[in-house]
Design a protein around this motif. Structure first.
Motif, short mmCIF file in Angstrom:
data_model
loop_
_atom_site.label_atom_id
_atom_site.label_comp_id
_atom_site.label_asym_id
_atom_site.label_seq_id
_atom_site.Cartn_x
_atom_site.Cartn_y
_atom_site.Cartn_z
N TRP A 1 0.84 -1.13 0.10
CA TRP A 1 -0.04 0.00 0.06
C TRP A 1 0.76 1.34 0.08
O TRP A 1 0.27 2.36 0.03
CB TRP A 1 -0.93 -0.09 1.02
CG TRP A 1 -1.98 -0.91 1.20
CD1 TRP A 1 -2.68 -1.67 0.33
CD2 TRP A 1 -2.47 -1.41 2.49
NE1 TRP A 1 -3.64 -2.81 0.53
CE2 TRP A 1 -3.37 -2.55 1.89
CE3 TRP A 1 -2.42 -1.56 3.97
CZ2 TRP A 1 -4.25 -3.34 2.83
CZ3 TRP A 1 -3.18 -2.13 4.58
CH2 TRP A 1 -4.16 -3.36 3.96
N GLY A 2 1.95 1.33 0.04
CA GLY A 2 2.93 2.40 0.25
C GLY A 2 3.38 2.49 1.71
O GLY A 2 2.97 1.94 2.29
N GLU A 3 4.16 3.67 1.76
CA GLU A 3 4.70 4.23 3.03
C GLU A 3 3.72 4.48 3.85
O GLU A 3 2.70 4.94 3.54
CB GLU A 3 5.50 5.45 2.65
CG GLU A 3 6.75 5.40 3.98
CD GLU A 3 7.67 4.23 4.24
OE1 GLU A 3 8.10 3.99 5.25
OE2 GLU A 3 8.07 3.84 3.07
N SER A 4 3.74 3.87 5.24
CA SER A 4 2.76 4.26 6.30
C SER A 4 2.98 5.69 6.94
O SER A 4 4.06 6.21 6.67
CB SER A 4 2.93 3.04 7.35
OG SER A 4 4.18 3.38 8.08
N GLU A 5 1.78 6.30 7.08
CA GLU A 5 1.87 7.50 7.76
C GLU A 5 1.85 7.08 9.23
O GLU A 5 1.57 6.31 9.74
CB GLU A 5 0.85 8.27 7.73
CG GLU A 5 0.52 8.72 6.13
CD GLU A 5 -0.78 9.49 6.12
OE1 GLU A 5 -1.36 10.38 6.95
OE2 GLU A 5 -1.58 9.48 5.15
N ILE A 6 2.60 8.13 10.07
CA ILE A 6 2.64 7.88 11.45
C ILE A 6 1.64 8.97 12.44
O ILE A 6 1.85 10.02 11.90
CB ILE A 6 4.05 8.00 11.96
CG1 ILE A 6 5.03 6.95 11.44
CG2 ILE A 6 4.36 8.09 13.43
CD1 ILE A 6 4.83 5.60 11.75
N LEU A 7 0.86 8.54 13.10
CA LEU A 7 -0.05 9.30 13.77
C LEU A 7 0.24 9.36 15.32
O LEU A 7 0.32 8.34 15.78
CB LEU A 7 -1.51 8.87 13.74
CG LEU A 7 -2.59 9.63 14.45
CD1 LEU A 7 -2.80 11.15 14.12
CD2 LEU A 7 -3.90 8.93 14.54
N ASN A 8 0.68 10.53 15.77
CA ASN A 8 1.10 10.80 17.21
C ASN A 8 -0.26 10.63 17.84
O ASN A 8 -0.96 11.59 18.00
CB ASN A 8 1.70 12.00 17.27
CG ASN A 8 2.21 12.31 18.89
OD1 ASN A 8 1.67 11.64 19.72
ND2 ASN A 8 2.92 13.20 18.91
N LEU A 9 -0.58 9.52 18.54
CA LEU A 9 -1.71 9.55 19.14
C LEU A 9 -1.66 10.17 20.42
O LEU A 9 -2.92 10.57 21.22
CB LEU A 9 -2.13 7.99 19.55
CG LEU A 9 -2.24 7.10 18.34
CD1 LEU A 9 -2.30 5.57 18.92
CD2 LEU A 9 -3.63 7.58 17.71
N LEU A 10 -0.51 10.78 21.07
CA LEU A 10 -0.52 11.61 22.27
C LEU A 10 -1.33 12.85 22.08
O LEU A 10 -2.09 13.52 22.78
CB LEU A 10 0.78 12.03 22.62
CG LEU A 10 1.70 10.84 23.29
CD1 LEU A 10 3.31 11.07 23.43
CD2 LEU A 10 0.93 10.11 24.57
N THR A 11 -1.24 13.44 20.86
CA THR A 11 -1.96 14.68 20.53
C THR A 11 -3.34 14.17 20.45
O THR A 11 -4.27 15.33 20.89
CB THR A 11 -1.43 15.27 19.31
OG1 THR A 11 -1.58 14.40 18.09
CG2 THR A 11 -0.04 15.80 19.33
N VAL A 12 -3.72 13.34 19.85
CA VAL A 12 -5.08 12.90 19.96
C VAL A 12 -5.63 12.78 21.40
O VAL A 12 -6.80 13.20 21.67
CB VAL A 12 -5.48 11.68 19.05
CG1 VAL A 12 -6.86 11.27 19.04
CG2 VAL A 12 -5.00 11.59 17.79
#
Length: 138
Positions: free
Chosen positions: A66-77
């Motif tokens: 699927w291509g390069e993953s994105e990283i989601l910072n869950l601390l900000t969420v």
């Protein structure tokens, strides 16, 4: 570590209908046993490291597809939820349990896939989680 089994389950979840009660799937790909209630901190650190390696192995296979993953910072969420911002599931639960998520938007399905190591709560088991949802990350 059974990467092929994890990939097969994620593939299935990309097409399986969502449960009537919510619009996502959240599954435990791997989970520790005996770390609930604090456990041995050294054993917990080894388990977290193991699940991060497992996550990275799944990430490598899904990145090929699927291509390069994105990283989601869950601390900000998590901070946004603490300020009473309305964050949809599964993102609220993931932010309460993990520090970051690897993300892909799966072409042709309208769904997002997230991988996360749930280790935020030192009194709970460590888990490698996969979430599949039509809800875009916040």
């Amino acid at each position: 570590m059974d990467i092929a089994r994890h990939i097969a389950l994620i593939d299935e979840l990309c097409f399986r209908p969502f449960p009537a009660e919510h619009d996502h799937h959240l599954v435990v790909l791997s989970g520790s046993h005996g770390l609930r209630g604090g456990g041995d901190p050294a054993e917990r650190a080894v388990t977290v490291d193991q699940y991060e390696k497992e996550r990275d192995a799944v990430d490598a296979r899904l990145t090929e597809r699927w291509g390069e993953s994105e990283i989601l910072n869950l601390l900000t969420v998590l901070l946004r939820t603490e300020r009473a911002e309305a964050i949809p599931e599964p993102w609220t639960e993931l932010s309460a349990r993990a520090r970051l998520a690897y993300l892909w938007e799966v072409a042709g399905t309208g769904r997002w896939v997230a991988l996360a190591v749930a280790d935020r709560d030192a009194t709970d088991e460590v888990q490698l989680l996969a979430a599949v949802t039509e809800e875009a990350p916040p």
